[in-house]
Enzyme design. Structure first.
Site, mmCIF file in Angstrom:
data_model
loop_
_atom_site.group_PDB
_atom_site.id
_atom_site.type_symbol
_atom_site.label_atom_id
_atom_site.label_comp_id
_atom_site.label_asym_id
_atom_site.label_seq_id
_atom_site.Cartn_x
_atom_site.Cartn_y
_atom_site.Cartn_z
ATOM 1 N N HIS A 21 36.641 2.032 -127.593
ATOM 2 C CA HIS A 21 37.765 2.958 -127.307
ATOM 3 C C HIS A 21 37.958 3.132 -125.796
ATOM 4 C CE1 HIS A 21 37.152 4.077 -131.552
ATOM 5 N NE2 HIS A 21 35.877 4.160 -131.223
ATOM 6 N N SER A 41 52.318 -6.903 -101.996
ATOM 7 C CA SER A 41 53.541 -6.181 -102.342
ATOM 8 C C SER A 41 54.531 -6.306 -101.201
ATOM 9 C CB SER A 41 53.186 -4.716 -102.591
ATOM 10 O OG SER A 41 54.291 -3.888 -102.298
ATOM 11 N N LYS A 95 48.505 -3.203 -100.936
ATOM 12 C CA LYS A 95 48.362 -3.765 -102.280
ATOM 13 C C LYS A 95 47.762 -5.173 -102.324
ATOM 14 C CE LYS A 95 49.521 -2.179 -105.727
ATOM 15 N NZ LYS A 95 50.831 -1.928 -106.317
ATOM 16 N N GLU A 131 48.474 -10.838 -114.974
ATOM 17 C CA GLU A 131 49.608 -10.215 -115.664
ATOM 18 C C GLU A 131 50.554 -11.267 -116.231
ATOM 19 O OE1 GLU A 131 51.244 -7.112 -113.021
ATOM 20 O OE2 GLU A 131 49.200 -6.995 -112.254
#
Ligand code: ARG
Length: 472
Positions: A156, A277, A283, A290
């Site tokens: 979980h 970024s 970043k 992704e």
């Protein structure tokens, strides 16, 4: 003029030409098409269906066309001729004259395209299998380096029990093992020659399917001509294998994204495999992961495309089946691209072992071990579980962990606790104690590694054998 113009009185409308033609995407099957035609023409000559010298002329012409395509002297396929099969046939006749018109004897585009796709898929399965083996080796390498790298295991997404990064890697290695063996299975099942099925009901010519089978490296010939031209199961099967492989890569990508977040800081990607970024100077993004997660949906879509295309098709060939190409090609291309980028990205990723260990020591992941300690002192597990639950509750309120509790604190909850409890709570003890088959104890993970290495060696041998059955 179209090869099939005889029956028609009008030219095809241009809109239909564009709509109907597949050359834009099936052009990539030129090798398969030519290789198949060479075997077919050779067989026609041997069987006396055409003259031997005609067969030789056809074969020589086809070889020239192949050479020219590969050396860019013949790269414009014409949509007027619909698909790769007719484009090559037209090019052949232009080159060698009327003899070229004999090539299509005892053959249909239906069994021709079925053959080309099988030859193509067989080759691609081998390439994907190689990439999957290479990726699995990266997982094993990481596992070997991290037999003692303690980290929390989760359920979980809550810290649950202690494990190691090595153990974690070998979980993914098992998934990849299944993926690799599924590819092998798929290859074995589909390794059948459909040529000779004709349009649907085979042919009256005395063709020699076994000779062609042998020439083209297939293990068997298809058993039924209706099925031979209309079977796309192997494409669907491959795309299911690929979907599952993508799912595994996507799950690992998701983990890498979490590990690289500032909240976890378990890992950092190499600069060469991350992106920045346009506005936020701080970043460093895991775009590759992704994209792999995103492309997984795309491969599932490819699978669904063909499942849906095939679901209500009567026997035998229907033009709907031309829609098999783009999804199969896309799934294959996508998976190869993902494996090619994932493996080096993962290999060059740095682990923040201290942070992993810190996380492991803060989430009460040794609570089960604490209960087991009491069980060893004679307390029934359910009672021990309750006692440790109370202990954890006390710790949370006092902002402590089990290890930082004093012996007095322990004793106030149960008189079974002695000074040896600290050793029982030590994460090293907790990991090493889990030495049953499948567990994270370094010795046990080493056993898992050895077994996967044997599997990988066998798979490489198997792959070499599979490659002997390729002709393109
Ligand atoms: N381009 C077609 C395909 O990919 C080849 C088979 C065409 N056969 C036919 N009867 N129209 O499916």
């Amino acid at each position: 003029m179209k090869l099939w113009a005889g029956r028609f009185q009008k030219e095809t409308d241009n809109v239909v030409n564009d709509f109907n033609s597949s050359i834009q995407f099936d052009g990539r099957l030129y090798r398969e098409d030519i290789t198949g035609s060479i075997a077919h023409a050779t067989m026609l000559g041997r069987q006396g269906i055409i003259e031997e010298h005609e067969a030789e002329k056809i074969v020589a012409g086809l070889k020239e066309i192949l050479y020219d395509i590969e050396n860019n002297d013949l790269d414009v396929f014409n949509p007027e001729y619909e698909d790769i099969h007719m484009n090559i046939e037209v090019a052949l006749t232009q080159r060698i004259g009327d003899t070229g018109k004999r090539l299509h004897t005892a053959r249909s585009r239906n069994d021709q395209v079925a053959l080309d796709m099988r030859l193509y898929v067989k080759k691609e399965i081998c390439e994907i299998m190689q990439l999957a083996i290479d990726f699995e080796k990266v997982l094993v390498e990481k596992a070997k380096e991290n037999l003692d790298t303690v980290m929390p295991g989760y359920t979980h997404l809550q810290r649950a029990q202690p494990t190691t990064f090595g153990h974690y890697m070998m979980a993914y290695a098992q998934m990849l093992r299944r993926d690799i063996s599924r590819l092998e299975d798929c290859f074995e099942r589909m390794d059948e020659l459909p040529l000779g099925s004709g349009a649907l009901a085979s042919t009256t010519y005395p063709i020699d399917r076994e000779f062609v089978r042998d020439q083209l490296g297939f293990a068997r010939v298809t058993e039924n001509s209706l099925d031979g031209v209309s079977d796309r199961d192997y494409c669907i099967e491959l795309m299911s294998c690929l979907s599952m492989m993508m799912m595994h890569m996507s799950r690992l990508s998701e983990e890498v994204i979490s590990w690289c977040s500032w909240e976890w800081r378990f890992a950092e990607l190499d600069d060469a495999y991350s992106t920045g970024s346009s506005i936020m100077p701080q970043k460093k993004n895991p775009d590759v992961c992704e994209l792999i997660r995103g492309k997984t949906g795309r491969v599932y879509g490819d699978l669904m495309t063909l499942m849906t295309t095939m679901k209500a098709l009567p026997l035998a060939y229907n033009k709907d089946m031309q829609e098999d190409k783009e999804c199969v090609f896309d799934a294959i291309d996508t998976v190869k691209q993902c494996l090619e980028v994932f493996a080096p990205m993962f290999r060059t990723m740095t682990l923040r072992k201290k942070n992993m260990r810190k996380a492991a020591s803060q989430g009460f992941i040794n609570a089960t071990d604490c209960a087991d300690y009491l069980v060893k002192k004679g307390v029934p597990f359910r009672d021990a579980y309750m006692i440790v639950g109370r202990l954890v509750n006390t710790c949370i309120r006092a902002d402590e962990t089990l290890e930082t509790m004093t012996l007095k604190d322990f004793a106030s909850i149960s008189n079974k606790f002695g000074p040896d409890v600290y050793d029982a709570l030590d994460l090293k003890t907790c990991v090493e104690g889990r030495s049953v088959i499948g567990g994270p104890a370094p010795k046990e993970v080493t056993r898992q590694i050895n077994k996967i290495e044997t599997f990988l060696a066998d798979s490489e041998e198997q792959l070499a054998e599979m490659r002997t059955r390729l002709r393109t």
